[in-house]
Design a protein around this motif. Structure first.
Motif, PDB file in Angstrom:
ATOM      1  N   ALA A  34       0.831  -1.205   0.000  1.00 22.65           N
ATOM      2  CA  ALA A  34       0.000   0.000   0.000  1.00 22.65           C
ATOM      3  C   ALA A  34       0.867   1.257   0.000  1.00 22.65           C
ATOM      4  CB  ALA A  34      -0.903   0.000   1.228  1.00 22.65           C
ATOM      5  N   PRO A  35       0.305   2.389  -0.426  1.00 25.60           N
ATOM      6  CA  PRO A  35       1.046   3.648  -0.325  1.00 25.60           C
ATOM      7  C   PRO A  35       1.485   3.872   1.117  1.00 25.60           C
ATOM      8  CG  PRO A  35      -0.963   3.954  -1.589  1.00 25.60           C
ATOM      9  CD  PRO A  35      -1.034   2.574  -1.014  1.00 25.60           C
ATOM     10  N   PRO A  40      -0.368   2.886   7.883  1.00 23.28           N
ATOM     11  CA  PRO A  40      -0.775   2.846   9.296  1.00 23.28           C
ATOM     12  C   PRO A  40      -2.271   2.590   9.490  1.00 23.28           C
ATOM     13  CG  PRO A  40       0.745   4.653   8.915  1.00 23.28           C
ATOM     14  CD  PRO A  40       0.372   4.130   7.566  1.00 23.28           C
ATOM     15  N   LEU A  41      -3.115   3.195   8.669  1.00 26.44           N
ATOM     16  CA  LEU A  41      -4.554   2.978   8.790  1.00 26.44           C
ATOM     17  C   LEU A  41      -4.918   1.544   8.405  1.00 26.44           C
ATOM     18  CD1 LEU A  41      -7.490   3.635   9.162  1.00 26.44           C
ATOM     19  CD2 LEU A  41      -7.477   4.868   6.979  1.00 26.44           C
ATOM     20  N   LEU A  42      -4.356   1.071   7.312  1.00 29.11           N
ATOM     21  CA  LEU A  42      -4.650  -0.305   6.901  1.00 29.11           C
ATOM     22  C   LEU A  42      -4.164  -1.299   7.957  1.00 29.11           C
ATOM     23  CD1 LEU A  42      -3.770  -0.036   3.115  1.00 29.11           C
ATOM     24  CD2 LEU A  42      -6.022  -0.543   4.076  1.00 29.11           C
ATOM     25  N   THR A  43      -3.007  -1.037   8.537  1.00 31.56           N
ATOM     26  CA  THR A  43      -2.480  -1.919   9.587  1.00 31.56           C
ATOM     27  C   THR A  43      -3.402  -1.917  10.798  1.00 31.56           C
ATOM     28  OG1 THR A  43      -0.214  -1.503   8.833  1.00 31.56           O
ATOM     29  CG2 THR A  43      -0.470  -2.428  11.044  1.00 31.56           C
ATOM     30  N   ALA A  44      -3.949  -0.755  11.132  1.00 30.47           N
ATOM     31  CA  ALA A  44      -4.893  -0.682  12.258  1.00 30.47           C
ATOM     32  C   ALA A  44      -6.147  -1.492  11.969  1.00 30.47           C
ATOM     33  CB  ALA A  44      -5.246   0.774  12.543  1.00 30.47           C
ATOM     34  N   THR A 238      -5.174   1.043  -7.343  1.00 28.87           N
ATOM     35  CA  THR A 238      -5.326   1.516  -5.962  1.00 28.87           C
ATOM     36  C   THR A 238      -5.395   0.380  -4.947  1.00 28.87           C
ATOM     37  OG1 THR A 238      -7.765   1.518  -5.856  1.00 28.87           O
ATOM     38  CG2 THR A 238      -6.705   3.437  -6.879  1.00 28.87           C
ATOM     39  N   GLN A 239      -5.687  -0.833  -5.418  1.00 29.91           N
ATOM     40  CA  GLN A 239      -5.992  -1.929  -4.492  1.00 29.91           C
ATOM     41  C   GLN A 239      -4.839  -2.918  -4.342  1.00 29.91           C
ATOM     42  OE1 GLN A 239      -8.610  -1.717  -2.532  1.00 29.91           O
ATOM     43  NE2 GLN A 239      -9.008   0.229  -3.568  1.00 29.91           N
ATOM     44  N   ALA A 282       1.944  -9.037  -7.729  1.00 27.56           N
ATOM     45  CA  ALA A 282       0.483  -8.863  -7.851  1.00 27.56           C
ATOM     46  C   ALA A 282       0.084  -7.403  -7.688  1.00 27.56           C
ATOM     47  CB  ALA A 282      -0.232  -9.712  -6.815  1.00 27.56           C
ATOM     48  N   ALA A 283       0.740  -6.710  -6.771  1.00 29.94           N
ATOM     49  CA  ALA A 283       0.385  -5.317  -6.502  1.00 29.94           C
ATOM     50  C   ALA A 283       0.606  -4.431  -7.731  1.00 29.94           C
ATOM     51  CB  ALA A 283       1.205  -4.800  -5.327  1.00 29.94           C
TER      52      ALA A 283
END
Length: 286
Positions: A34-35, A40-44, A238-239, A282-283
């Motif tokens: 991820a960007p 940090p938000l995705l990890t949370a 984006t995903q 994949a990303a």
């Protein structure tokens, strides 16, 4: 001596990283795609899911589990009101600018895990799907919304990806889940293939089990491919995190198949270096 806001946020982020994505885990490599600003938000979010999973799976007394999940429901309300108390909630509040709008999604996720305390078996796939959608579909929608170009449209395609990822997880975790008293394969499918719950719990491999697992693996694989194809062209760049997760899940299903579905006595996994390569490739695939 009190911590500064920035050092406090850092400690919350560190807690989430240790909870959700220890080095070498699939989540670790998926999140790294991820960007940087959104990690940090995705990890949370991944940490929240892990907290809820542990609440359900590590609690032998359903009453205790319900009490803990009821606390999480209250915590999501407190989070929306700007009064978080848990390290994961603090991290979500620090990084999610529209946390109040996301609260209903978080409540749905908690409610999905509450189903685990009420039901350990599912009569058919339709019943199982209700559970999958509340947990897998809701979580994928939350993850997708963090980086999506059109946030409001993620619910049109992201749930299918989350549902497919859960189907793959059920294959990998079958033995471990059975030992914890949960079997996420529908009862009518077990009966169709002539496999009993006792055989799964007692780690008994039979030709019928192999056929059952071939069916489960094929369904998970087909669901993953269909869900990936359903990601809008405008969102494929984006995903990265979800695409990395899906690619690792597909590779894992191949590994399980190659190992003759020997999932009852062990947890088959990819090596860290293989996860790294699959996630990275994949990303960046459009």
């Amino acid at each position: 001596m009190s911590q500064s806001p920035s050092s406090s946020a850092s400690s919350f982020d560190e807690y989430c990283a240790q909870k959700a994505a220890p080095a070498g885990s699939s989540a670790y490599y998926a999140l790294r795609q991820a960007p940087l600003a959104r990690q940090p938000l995705l990890t949370a979010l991944f940490a929240l899911r892990r907290e809820l999973e542990e609440t359900v799976k590590d609690t032998t007394d359903p009453t205790v589990g319900r009490t803990k999940l009821a606390w999480w429901q209250k915590e999501t309300a407190a989070l929306a009101a700007g009064q978080p108390s848990h390290p994961v909630s603090h991290a979500l509040a620090a990084h999610w600018d529209d946390i109040e709008a996301q609260a209903p999604m978080l409540r749905t996720l908690v409610a999905g895990f509450e189903m685990d305390l009420d039901q350990a078996r599912y009569l058919d796939f339709a019943n199982l799907t209700r559970y999958i959608e509340r947990v897998g579909g809701t979580f994928a929608s939350a993850v997708a919304s963090v980086t999506a170009r059109e946030r409001e449209r993620t619910r049109e395609w992201a749930p299918a990806l989350g549902n497919a990822l859960m189907l793959a997880q059920f294959v990998q975790e079958l033995g471990n889940d059975a030992r914890h008293g949960r079997i996420y394969l529908p009862i009518d499918e077990l009966q169709r293939y002539g496999v009993t719950a006792a055989e799964l719990i007692n780690r008994k491999y039979t030709p019928a089990f192999t056929e059952l697992m071939r069916f489960q693996t094929d369904r998970a694989r087909e669901s993953l491919h269909a869900a990936l194809a359903g990601v809008p062209v405008s969102e494929r760049a984006t995903q990265r995190t979800l695409k990395a997760q899906a690619a690792m899940a597909l590779a894992l299903l191949e590994e399980i198949e190659r190992d003759q579905f020997q999932v009852l006595h062990q947890r088959i996994a990819l090596t860290p270096i293989r996860k790294l390569w699959i996630a990275w490739r994949a990303a960046r695939k459009r």
